[in-house]
Motif scaffolding. Structure first.
Motif, PDB file in Angstrom:
ATOM      1  N   MET A   1      47.703 -87.753  28.068  1.00  0.00           N
ATOM      2  CA  MET A   1      47.057 -88.089  26.786  1.00  0.00           C
ATOM      3  C   MET A   1      46.156 -86.935  26.346  1.00  0.00           C
ATOM      4  O   MET A   1      46.037 -86.646  25.158  1.00  0.00           O
ATOM      5  N   ARG A   2      45.531 -86.288  27.312  1.00  0.00           N
ATOM      6  CA  ARG A   2      44.654 -85.171  26.961  1.00  0.00           C
ATOM      7  C   ARG A   2      45.470 -83.944  26.544  1.00  0.00           C
ATOM      8  O   ARG A   2      45.184 -83.324  25.524  1.00  0.00           O
ATOM      9  N   GLU A   3      46.501 -83.625  27.344  1.00  0.00           N
ATOM     10  CA  GLU A   3      47.225 -82.377  27.101  1.00  0.00           C
ATOM     11  C   GLU A   3      48.174 -82.463  25.911  1.00  0.00           C
ATOM     12  O   GLU A   3      48.390 -81.467  25.229  1.00  0.00           O
ATOM     13  N   HIS A   4      48.753 -83.640  25.691  1.00  0.00           N
ATOM     14  CA  HIS A   4      49.776 -83.751  24.643  1.00  0.00           C
ATOM     15  C   HIS A   4      49.291 -84.430  23.359  1.00  0.00           C
ATOM     16  O   HIS A   4      49.669 -84.029  22.263  1.00  0.00           O
ATOM     17  N   ILE A   5      48.512 -85.487  23.520  1.00  0.00           N
ATOM     18  CA  ILE A   5      48.156 -86.293  22.339  1.00  0.00           C
ATOM     19  C   ILE A   5      46.868 -85.797  21.681  1.00  0.00           C
ATOM     20  O   ILE A   5      46.778 -85.749  20.446  1.00  0.00           O
ATOM     21  N   MET A   6      45.880 -85.422  22.483  1.00  0.00           N
ATOM     22  CA  MET A   6      44.618 -84.965  21.881  1.00  0.00           C
ATOM     23  C   MET A   6      44.810 -83.771  20.934  1.00  0.00           C
ATOM     24  O   MET A   6      44.164 -83.732  19.863  1.00  0.00           O
ATOM     25  N   PRO A   7      45.665 -82.778  21.251  1.00  0.00           N
ATOM     26  CA  PRO A   7      45.850 -81.684  20.286  1.00  0.00           C
ATOM     27  C   PRO A   7      46.370 -82.163  18.928  1.00  0.00           C
ATOM     28  O   PRO A   7      45.956 -81.653  17.886  1.00  0.00           O
ATOM     29  N   ILE A   8      47.248 -83.159  18.950  1.00  0.00           N
ATOM     30  CA  ILE A   8      47.789 -83.670  17.682  1.00  0.00           C
ATOM     31  C   ILE A   8      46.692 -84.413  16.920  1.00  0.00           C
ATOM     32  O   ILE A   8      46.538 -84.242  15.705  1.00  0.00           O
ATOM     33  N   LEU A   9      45.921 -85.216  17.645  1.00  0.00           N
ATOM     34  CA  LEU A   9      44.843 -85.962  16.979  1.00  0.00           C
ATOM     35  C   LEU A   9      43.807 -85.000  16.387  1.00  0.00           C
ATOM     36  O   LEU A   9      43.344 -85.191  15.253  1.00  0.00           O
ATOM     37  N   GLU A  10      43.449 -83.974  17.148  1.00  0.00           N
ATOM     38  CA  GLU A  10      42.381 -83.078  16.664  1.00  0.00           C
ATOM     39  C   GLU A  10      42.868 -82.153  15.555  1.00  0.00           C
ATOM     40  O   GLU A  10      42.103 -81.852  14.631  1.00  0.00           O
ATOM     41  N   SER A  11      44.109 -81.736  15.625  1.00  0.00           N
ATOM     42  CA  SER A  11      44.603 -80.913  14.502  1.00  0.00           C
ATOM     43  C   SER A  11      44.807 -81.788  13.267  1.00  0.00           C
ATOM     44  O   SER A  11      44.984 -81.279  12.160  1.00  0.00           O
ATOM     45  N   GLY A  12      44.780 -83.108  13.454  1.00  0.00           N
ATOM     46  CA  GLY A  12      44.830 -84.035  12.321  1.00  0.00           C
ATOM     47  C   GLY A  12      43.450 -84.450  11.849  1.00  0.00           C
ATOM     48  O   GLY A  12      43.320 -85.185  10.878  1.00  0.00           O
ATOM     49  N   GLY A  13      42.395 -84.018  12.554  1.00  0.00           N
ATOM     50  CA  GLY A  13      41.036 -84.269  12.086  1.00  0.00           C
ATOM     51  C   GLY A  13      40.384 -85.537  12.605  1.00  0.00           C
ATOM     52  O   GLY A  13      39.490 -86.083  11.954  1.00  0.00           O
ATOM     53  N   VAL A  14      40.779 -86.003  13.789  1.00  0.00           N
ATOM     54  CA  VAL A  14      40.225 -87.259  14.314  1.00  0.00           C
ATOM     55  C   VAL A  14      38.706 -87.158  14.489  1.00  0.00           C
ATOM     56  O   VAL A  14      38.169 -86.093  14.819  1.00  0.00           O
ATOM     57  N   ASP A  15      38.008 -88.280  14.253  1.00  0.00           N
ATOM     58  CA  ASP A  15      36.554 -88.325  14.430  1.00  0.00           C
ATOM     59  C   ASP A  15      36.172 -88.973  15.756  1.00  0.00           C
ATOM     60  O   ASP A  15      35.302 -88.471  16.466  1.00  0.00           O
ATOM     61  N   LEU A  16      36.788 -90.105  16.029  1.00  0.00           N
ATOM     62  CA  LEU A  16      36.400 -90.901  17.203  1.00  0.00           C
ATOM     63  C   LEU A  16      37.635 -91.291  17.996  1.00  0.00           C
ATOM     64  O   LEU A  16      38.648 -91.672  17.403  1.00  0.00           O
ATOM     65  N   VAL A  17      37.521 -91.227  19.320  1.00  0.00           N
ATOM     66  CA  VAL A  17      38.607 -91.692  20.178  1.00  0.00           C
ATOM     67  C   VAL A  17      38.021 -92.697  21.165  1.00  0.00           C
ATOM     68  O   VAL A  17      37.133 -92.355  21.950  1.00  0.00           O
ATOM     69  N   PHE A  18      38.509 -93.933  21.099  1.00  0.00           N
ATOM     70  CA  PHE A  18      38.048 -94.979  22.022  1.00  0.00           C
ATOM     71  C   PHE A  18      39.134 -95.273  23.049  1.00  0.00           C
ATOM     72  O   PHE A  18      40.303 -95.429  22.692  1.00  0.00           O
ATOM     73  N   THR A  19      38.709 -95.362  24.309  1.00  0.00           N
ATOM     74  CA  THR A  19      39.640 -95.703  25.373  1.00  0.00           C
ATOM     75  C   THR A  19      38.952 -96.613  26.380  1.00  0.00           C
ATOM     76  O   THR A  19      37.748 -96.859  26.275  1.00  0.00           O
ATOM     77  N   GLY A  20      39.720 -97.068  27.375  1.00  0.00           N
ATOM     78  CA  GLY A  20      39.153 -97.928  28.417  1.00  0.00           C
ATOM     79  C   GLY A  20      39.632 -97.455  29.778  1.00  0.00           C
ATOM     80  O   GLY A  20      39.499 -96.296  30.106  1.00  0.00           O
ATOM     81  N   HIS A  21      40.222 -98.373  30.548  1.00  0.00           N
ATOM     82  CA  HIS A  21      40.851 -98.101  31.843  1.00  0.00           C
ATOM     83  C   HIS A  21      39.841 -97.751  32.939  1.00  0.00           C
ATOM     84  O   HIS A  21      39.924 -98.277  34.038  1.00  0.00           O
ATOM     85  N   SER A  22      38.921 -96.869  32.645  1.00  0.00           N
ATOM     86  CA  SER A  22      37.910 -96.455  33.600  1.00  0.00           C
ATOM     87  C   SER A  22      36.693 -97.340  33.356  1.00  0.00           C
ATOM     88  O   SER A  22      36.188 -97.411  32.230  1.00  0.00           O
ATOM     89  N   HIS A  23      36.228 -97.992  34.411  1.00  0.00           N
ATOM     90  CA  HIS A  23      35.217 -99.037  34.233  1.00  0.00           C
ATOM     91  C   HIS A  23      33.812 -98.438  34.191  1.00  0.00           C
ATOM     92  O   HIS A  23      33.080 -98.419  35.179  1.00  0.00           O
ATOM     93  N   ILE A  24      33.480 -97.980  33.018  1.00  0.00           N
ATOM     94  CA  ILE A  24      32.249 -97.238  32.825  1.00  0.00           C
ATOM     95  C   ILE A  24      32.067 -97.034  31.320  1.00  0.00           C
ATOM     96  O   ILE A  24      33.014 -97.198  30.547  1.00  0.00           O
ATOM     97  N   TYR A  25      30.838 -96.704  30.903  1.00  0.00           N
ATOM     98  CA  TYR A  25      30.623 -96.225  29.529  1.00  0.00           C
ATOM     99  C   TYR A  25      30.323 -94.734  29.614  1.00  0.00           C
ATOM    100  O   TYR A  25      29.358 -94.319  30.270  1.00  0.00           O
ATOM    101  N   GLU A  26      31.171 -93.936  28.969  1.00  0.00           N
ATOM    102  CA  GLU A  26      30.952 -92.488  28.907  1.00  0.00           C
ATOM    103  C   GLU A  26      31.151 -92.076  27.458  1.00  0.00           C
ATOM    104  O   GLU A  26      32.167 -92.409  26.860  1.00  0.00           O
ATOM    105  N   ARG A  27      30.181 -91.321  26.923  1.00  0.00           N
ATOM    106  CA  ARG A  27      30.289 -90.887  25.520  1.00  0.00           C
ATOM    107  C   ARG A  27      30.094 -89.379  25.472  1.00  0.00           C
ATOM    108  O   ARG A  27      29.123 -88.855  26.017  1.00  0.00           O
ATOM    109  N   SER A  28      31.024 -88.724  24.831  1.00  0.00           N
ATOM    110  CA  SER A  28      31.025 -87.258  24.875  1.00  0.00           C
ATOM    111  C   SER A  28      30.058 -86.652  23.862  1.00  0.00           C
ATOM    112  O   SER A  28      29.554 -87.319  22.964  1.00  0.00           O
TER     113      SER A  28
END
Lengths: 298, 646
Positions: free
Chosen positions: B317-344
């Motif tokens: 998701m980081r190597e393949h999808i994030m480049p497409i999202l960011e070159s499209g101008g994404v503002d926020l990306v929400f995910t889960g799976h990892s049981h924690i709150y982390e904000r970049s």
């Protein structure tokens, strides 16, 4: 009485257990313990899934084999193993035997897709095509993924017009935009412009980023022998693509587009540079096929 | 003000008793600016009728019968669309209400023939979306990894309800980033751990779901079949503003000037060649929204209960999808799976593996409007202009932190959820914990033209504090070795001994089937005499050895000297005498391991209270179970000695 009250109190105080999983390695360890206690096909399958998450495919394959040894008809383990074995003889043999085994209509299509996919990976496109045609005839409401594979196979067999026809039907049936866009690309490869130009025009007027559609219109212009119009569209596309490309870690979909622009504009050196970048990535060659074909032709 | 609060609270918390006619209480799906779906389930056939209107007392409009779809189990052979995983007699009803006015509140009621099933209260309502592209604020709730059915999940929900009621602002929509029904996303788990839990919210708020790995055990993204897809109705045909994906696993929708994108990170091809990435690229090219929010299950950046540098789906998701999202101008990306709150921090181009902070952080401040101030971005959607990534997998299960992700500005181990407001030119994000406390606030202000320069040496989060190393006593001088370094032991590797967990450590246990080898045991690090090929296969090795204990030995001077990696439990004559780095239980059930490097050194552990265990002048047995911290550990060592001091 006292004891039961205490138990009731505990049930209220203690939250329900949290069945959420933890770290993959810990999950593997927990599954390994269970397997050491009493191995089942499901446990091996679950552990294989976790190994796959860690990209440890050898261990995953080992576990999938172990699952099938215990339960030869374990469907998920079988399909996962077939996929993990790629285009090997074993994968093909397993998929073929799965195809002839008795199962539901849905599973039969899934098995047929797997066999066709493996044949395609092996370059055995005539076999692959025959299976896809059978699916088209027997299961009208199949997934569009099958149509995309079918079109790929036809393109490999140098039948772009037939490939385009398959995807046009699929788009009308599924409304998938991926299918539609692939149809447009294949139609242009087949030299067809009439059906696709209105869509390209509409997309150009309604899209935020227009470069993909400018490239498509330029391809149509080249078919229609309008090189100046093609060049103008390609120049505009390049202007839009360039600032979107991250200087160090680019979106490879944009590198593909830029390479295509260069190839269509007759800048083979720049086009080859982009093609090289794509080749260095882990992407399959089918992804940049239009670029490499265009470069080869021009 | 107080009465307003009470009104909202009453409205939100009208959970009352479940309506018995429904096996799944009514919930909303697929809202657009002019339509919505109301979905419910019943255990028997009914004559479904839905009425609605602009006030609760005047439900004057009726949904045409043709617009109420009934789904039945395939085995019923009825001429209905089918769904897969529910009791055979269950029916699912889906009422599609069309020709509604944008941004308008309506109330509804469900009938079985002439019998009204839903009560006449204001909680059975819905509000249509604003017209795509129209200016309108949106306030939404984001939850992940909540589906335990437990207390923490309920508290997280209640804290949102109370917080929004206090604020006098109900949420406009609800996003779930997956793992909403542990452990396998079955029909029953969905009913008990998702629909029952959130029922008062779901009856008047649309939840847009993305599939987690737990739902993925029973539902398949490629086919759209399974309990997840039975429950959710997603705009696969572009009904809600995005481009048609042809699959309910990934889709997009518009809410005013905000474009939401949901992806399936679990079981679909994540490469740019895949259908999902092709659709994503086309969808991003098309949208003319001014804000872009993406959500999916597997986080591209985390060091919580999962590690985004190690696990395939997260890496891809980081190597393949994030480049497409960011070159499209994404503002926020929400995910889960990892049981924690982390904000970049505000990041761009962070696609490397492993993740590093260098060269990818555009703004390393805290983004808090009351602190360092909001992050800045250009107005509209600008490629590679900065993203805030949020891992919000803390919605109801046990949290865990395994390390420190270098892109994170906030790392919080507490159950909670996110509340996001997008209004005018600003995105405001808040993390609300289960006690109702706001634990993190950040904002992104999008105005004018903003050009960022990558920060050369960005701020970095505090590393996870390593546990203090306890000082261990040293072996007594002149001690006699009852078991020498490099002694020959019986050992069992690749299986657990039969019988009760400690039977194998007793003197009378028959270990004649075990192998024998010289200590130390293990792999990696070049410090083992008996190599054991256990990496990726198993984590436990059992060793035992008889030794002569001299008559009159001073048992208070007995101790173990062990070179170990990572943990062990020692037994004398079947009695546990020391455990190191193992929190709970033993043998196959041992858990809670701590990392430890052998470093080719021996640590000394004095043993106590042995008088009732050992037999001086006779044969005794030392047995040790050695544990590796995980299957993929690079090494394992177990090399024990038994020393008797003077």
């Amino acid at each position: 009485m006292m004891r039961s009250c205490l138990l009731a109190l505990l049930l209220v105080i203690i939250p329900a257990s949290s069945p959420g999983h933890t770290d993959v390695s810990e999950t593997i360890k927990a599954l390994s313990s269970k397997i050491a206690g009493k191995a089942t096909a499901d446990l091996y399958y679950q552990r294989a899934t976790e190994f796959r998450a860690l990209r440890e495919s050898d261990h995953a394959i080992e576990d999938l084999r172990a699952a099938l040894k215990l339960e030869p008809k374990h469907r998920q383990a079988k399909i996962s193993l077939i996929r993990a074995l790629g285009k090997s003889d074993e994968a093909l043999a397993m998929a073929t035997s799965y195809l002839v085994g008795g199962h539901s209509a849905h599973s039969a299509i899934e098995a047929a897709y797997l066999v066709a996919h493996i044949h395609h990976l092996r370059g055995e496109n005539v076999h692959a095509l025959a299976i896809c045609e059978k699916i088209q005839a027997l299961a009208k409401s199949h997934e569009n993924t099958i149509d995309l594979l079918h079109a790929d196979i036809l393109l490999d067999l140098a039948r772009p017009a037939d490939a385009a026809a398959i995807l046009k039907n699929s788009w009308q049936r599924t409304q998938s935009i991926v299918v539609r866009n692939n149809w447009i690309d294949l139609a242009l490869t087949a030299g067809q412009t009439t059906a696709v130009l209105p869509i390209i025009s509409e997309e150009l007027s309604s899209s935020r980023f227009r470069s993909s559609w400018l490239i498509r219109r330029a391809r149509a212009s080249l078919i229609l022998k309008k090189p100046a119009e093609a060049r103008a569209d390609l120049s505009t596309a390049l202007l839009e693509i360039t600032p979107r490309i991250h200087p160090e870690r680019p979106d490879l979909t944009l590198i593909t587009d830029r390479g295509l622009v260069h190839a269509l504009m007759g800048n083979p050196v720049l086009a080859r540079r982009d093609l090289e970048e794509l080749r260095k990535s882990s992407l399959p060659p089918a992804y940049y096929r239009l670029l490499s074909d265009t470069l080869a032709k021009r | 003000m107080k009465s307003l609060f009470l009104l909202f609270l009453t409205t939100f918390l009208v959970a009352a008793d479940p309506i018995p006619e429904f096996s799944r209480q009514p919930y909303l799906q697929l809202a657009t600016d002019d339509s919505i779906r109301i979905v419910w389930r019943a255990r028997t056939q009914m004559t479904p009728r839905v009425v609605f209107g602009s006030t609760v007392d005047s439900l004057s409009s009726k949904v045409p019968a043709a617009q109420i779809l009934t789904r039945t189990h395939p085995s019923l052979s009825e001429d209905n669309p089918i769904f897969k995983d529910a009791p055979v007699e269950t029916r699912q009803f889906e009422a599609t209400i069309t020709a509604l006015k944008p941004l308008t509140s309506y109330y509804y009621a469900i009938y079985d023939g002439d019998k009204r099933l839903t009560p006449a209260d204001t909680s059975y309502r819905f509000k249509t979306n604003p017209v795509p592209g129209k200016e309108n604020p949106v306030y939404f709730w984001v939850v992940g990894d909540s589906g335990t059915g437990g207390k923490a999940q309920a508290q997280v929900h209640t804290s949102m309800v109370e917080h929004t009621a206090k604020k006098g602002q109900p949420i406009d929509l609800y996003i779930h980033v997956g793992d909403m029904a542990y452990g396998s996303g079955t029909n029953k788990e969905f009913s008990d751990r998702f629909f029952k839990m959130y029922e008062p919210t779901l009856r008047n708020t649309v939840c847009w779901g993305s599939m987690g790995n737990h739902e993925g055990k029973t539902s398949k993204g490629a086919t759209g079949i399974g309990p997840f897809y039975d429950a959710f109705i997603h705009p696969a045909k572009g009904e809600a503003g995005g481009l048609p994906s042809g699959k309910e696993a990934f889709y997009s929708f518009d809410y005013g000037k905000v474009h939401f994108i949901c992806l399936d990170s679990h079981d679909l091809d994540r490469r740019p060649t895949g259908e999902m990435a092709q659709w994503l690229k086309a969808d991003l090219e098309k949208t003319k929204a001014e804000f872009l929010v993406a959500f999916f299950h597997h986080p591209p950046y985390t060091k919580g209960s999962h590690d985004s540098d190690r696990e395939g789906q997260l890496v891809e998701m980081r190597e393949h999808i994030m480049p497409i999202l960011e070159s499209g101008g994404v503002d926020l990306v929400f995910t889960g799976h990892s049981h924690i709150y982390e904000r970049s921090m505000l990041i761009d181009g962070a696609y490397q593996t492993p993740s590093v902070a260098k060269g990818v952080i555009l703004d390393d401040r805290d983004g808090d409007p009351e602190g360092d101030g909001p992050y800045r971005k250009s107005a509209g959607l600008t490629p590679n202009n900065g993203t805030v990534a949020v891992t919000t997998g803390h919605g109801g299960t046990t949290n865990r932190r395994s390390g420190t992700h270098p892109l994170m500005r906030r790392i919080i181990l507490a159950n909670g959820s996110c509340l996001i407001t997008i209004k005018d030119d600003t995105i405001l994000g808040e993390m609300l914990d289960l006690n109702g406390e706001i634990r993190d606030t950040f904002a992104i202000k999008k105005s004018g033209v903003v050009t960022h320069t990558v920060i050369e040496n960005p701020w970095q989060p505090q590393p996870l504090r390593p546990a203090k190393k306890p000082t261990t006593p040293t072996a007594p001088r002149g001690a006699t070795a009852l078991i020498e370094k490099g002694a020959t032991w019986s050992y069992l590797a690749g299986a657990h001994p039969a019988g009760d967990p400690t039977d194998w450590a007793a003197p009378e246990y028959d270990c004649s089937e075990w192998k024998t080898g010289k200590a130390g045991f293990g792999y990696g690090d070049d410090d083992d005499t008996t190599e054991i090929n256990m990496r990726g296969k198993f984590t436990t090795v059992y060793v035992r050895k008889e030794f002569d204990l001299p008559a009159g030995a001073n048992l208070n001077k007995l101790g173990l000297s062990v070179s170990y990696d990572d943990a062990f439990i020692a037994y004398l004559n079947g009695h546990e005498v020391h455990r190191q780095g193992v929190d709970n239980k033993q043998g196959a059930e041992a858990a809670g391991f701590k990392n430890h490097d052998a470093n080719k050194t021996f640590e000394y552990f004095p043993l106590k209270s042995l008088s009732k265990i050992l037999k001086p002048g006779q044969k005794n047995v030392l047995a040790i179970e050695g544990h590796n911290v995980n299957l993929t550990s690079s090494d394992f060592t177990l090399h024990p000695r038994l020393l008797l001091g003077k």
